[in-house]
Design an enzyme around this catalytic site. Structure first.
Site, short mmCIF file in Angstrom:
data_model
loop_
_atom_site.label_atom_id
_atom_site.label_comp_id
_atom_site.label_asym_id
_atom_site.label_seq_id
_atom_site.Cartn_x
_atom_site.Cartn_y
_atom_site.Cartn_z
N CYS A 32 -9.15 -63.62 6.24
CA CYS A 32 -9.50 -62.26 5.39
C CYS A 32 -8.06 -61.36 5.27
O CYS A 32 -7.49 -61.33 5.94
CB CYS A 32 -10.25 -61.20 6.20
SG CYS A 32 -10.60 -59.84 5.71
N CYS A 35 -7.81 -57.85 6.85
CA CYS A 35 -7.74 -57.60 8.51
C CYS A 35 -6.25 -57.31 8.86
O CYS A 35 -5.40 -57.53 7.88
CB CYS A 35 -8.28 -59.05 9.03
SG CYS A 35 -9.85 -58.89 9.28
N HIS A 79 -13.28 -56.40 11.05
CA HIS A 79 -13.70 -57.23 9.72
C HIS A 79 -15.34 -56.84 9.47
O HIS A 79 -15.68 -57.00 8.48
CB HIS A 79 -13.69 -58.42 10.11
CG HIS A 79 -13.89 -59.36 9.06
ND1 HIS A 79 -13.08 -59.68 7.99
CD2 HIS A 79 -15.11 -60.44 8.71
CE1 HIS A 79 -13.64 -60.65 7.18
NE2 HIS A 79 -14.69 -60.89 7.72
N HIS A 130 -14.75 -57.79 4.12
CA HIS A 130 -14.36 -56.49 5.15
C HIS A 130 -14.63 -55.36 4.48
O HIS A 130 -14.52 -55.04 3.32
CB HIS A 130 -12.84 -57.11 5.03
CG HIS A 130 -12.24 -56.20 6.23
ND1 HIS A 130 -11.38 -56.41 7.22
CD2 HIS A 130 -12.03 -54.67 6.51
CE1 HIS A 130 -11.05 -55.76 8.15
NE2 HIS A 130 -11.19 -54.54 7.48
N HIS A 132 -14.51 -52.16 2.66
CA HIS A 132 -13.41 -51.48 1.99
C HIS A 132 -13.86 -51.06 0.67
O HIS A 132 -15.35 -51.27 0.25
CB HIS A 132 -12.37 -52.57 1.54
CG HIS A 132 -12.88 -53.50 0.50
ND1 HIS A 132 -13.87 -54.77 0.92
CD2 HIS A 132 -12.59 -53.94 -0.90
CE1 HIS A 132 -13.90 -55.49 -0.33
NE2 HIS A 132 -13.10 -54.91 -1.28
N GLN A 134 -12.44 -49.25 -3.46
CA GLN A 134 -11.47 -49.31 -4.57
C GLN A 134 -11.10 -48.17 -5.22
O GLN A 134 -12.12 -47.28 -5.13
CB GLN A 134 -11.72 -50.51 -5.46
CG GLN A 134 -11.88 -51.99 -4.77
CD GLN A 134 -12.07 -53.05 -5.92
OE1 GLN A 134 -11.19 -53.16 -6.65
NE2 GLN A 134 -13.32 -53.63 -5.96
#
Lengths: 308, 61
Positions: A32, A35, A79, A130, A132, A134
């Site tokens: 990943c 991470c 994660h 994971h 997240h 944007q």
């Protein structure tokens, strides 16, 4: 570098970012890139053994200076998890990070609109699991904020203030309320479980929000995501988008408009059933909905209460 | 920019934020910026891309 082409028939820009074909696609947990970098392990995007929240420029950007920006916001160094499972303190900090990114990117001359968003689930095209989100800094004003500005003109003031007042007055589609925030399935929801999380006080952007409002927004978003997950007892896919005011006009002046709200577009119309954008949606631009917003809101309200 | 009535004042450190060209520098430190309740540490990755690490800290008055 991406290429912009203007579609003269539809009157909108199309972005060609062909380098994104090479972006990392559903790597194993061991590989990943979001991470932390552990001693002796593969180097990731974040070369530290631990972190709280990290933001970095996207390796495969749709936009980049001097024509916009594309960043990744990593919510945690764990994660596993989701926006809904972050600690309240971390979720609160995330609101400040959103605020900071809006302020910094919005101050750039090559950015006209800052879009903070999260895609969750392979159903909406996620390539990294994971937790997240944007940020895109558009070098032009995209169609959706243009629609919102026109709605302000049509309704003779802030459209969101007007719509929020109507939803609070009606009450049937409300799914969550706190002192600073209300959430509802909108009257004309396009997606079965679409929800809008709206600040009660008019704030054009997160920069205008105080600490209490940011804390309330974080709590509302977490309650909604946990409710979504409880709805069908499965991690609920969605696209989540933070709507704020455009940042600068072509002349470098504030563009006006905007009322901070967060919209969720979940593709599930029932457990295990996806809504696809097909003939009417793509060919005519008209959504055909399979559910009634009042019934969706009742189910979502119950799920939020269950997950609380 | 839209109105920014609630914009927290940047600290003195914000203009001279520590930048670590190889991205391996420690987090925090005197060069950290503050933004509201956050401490902001700016770094640059090996390929030059910006990396910002945010930590929770006490809120600015």
């Amino acid at each position: 570098m991406s290429e912009l082409r203007f579609d003269a028939l539809r009157g909108e820009e199309v972005v060609y970012a062909i380098h994104r074909q090479e972006r990392t696609f559903l790597p194993s947990r061991e590989h990943c890139p979001l991470c932390p970098t552990h001693p002796g392990g593969p180097k990731t995007e974040i070369p530290f053994p631990a972190f709280e929240i990290a933001v970095f420029e996207n390796r495969f950007p749709a936009f980049e200076a001097p024509r916009g920006a594309a960043e990744v916001i990593v919510y945690t160094d764990s994660h596993e998890g989701s926006l809904g499972t972050l600690s309240p303190q971390r979720a609160d900090a995330l609101m400040w990070v959103w605020r900071h990114r809006y302020a910094e990117l919005g101050a750039r001359e090559d950015v006209r609109y800052v879009l903070i968003f999260e895609n969750r689930g392979v159903e909406v095209g996620v390539t990294l699991h994971h937790p997240h989100g944007q940020v895109y800094g558009y070098p032009f004003l995209p169609p959706v904020p243009q629609h919102e500005l026109r709605a302000d003109e049509r309704l003779g003031g802030c459209a969101l203030c007007s719509l929020l007042a109507g939803e609070l007055d009606d009450g049937r589609r409300l799914v969550y309320e706190s002192q600073a925030v209300a959430a509802y399935v909108p009257y004309a929801a396009r997606w079965a479980y679409e929800a809008h999380v709206v600040l009660r006080t008019h704030r054009a952007s997160l920069v205008e929000c105080d600490a209490g409002e940011l804390r309330s927004l974080a709590a509302a978003l977490q309650a909604l995501v946990r409710g979504y997950d409880a709805l069908f007892d499965t991690p609920f896919p969605y696209v989540m988008v933070v709507h704020q005011a455009p940042t600068t006009s072509a002349a470098g002046e504030a563009a006006g408009g905007g009322h901070v709200h967060v919209e969720f577009y979940p593709p599930l119309r029932a457990a295990g059933k996806l809504k696809y954008l097909a003939g009417s949606e793509q060919g005519a631009g008209t959504f055909i909905a399979d559910t009634v917003p009042e019934e969706s809101a009742a189910a979502l309200r119950e799920a939020i209460a269950l997950a609380a | 920019m839209p109105g920014n009535a609630a914009e927290p004042a940047p600290s003195e450190g914000s203009k001279t934020a520590a930048r670590d060209r190889n991205g391996q520098g420690g987090e925090g430190g005197a060069g950290d910026e503050r933004y509201g309740q956050l401490r902001v540490a700016r770094h640059a990755k090996d390929d030059g891309r910006a990396l910002i690490l945010y930590r929770q800290g006490e809120e600015q008055p």
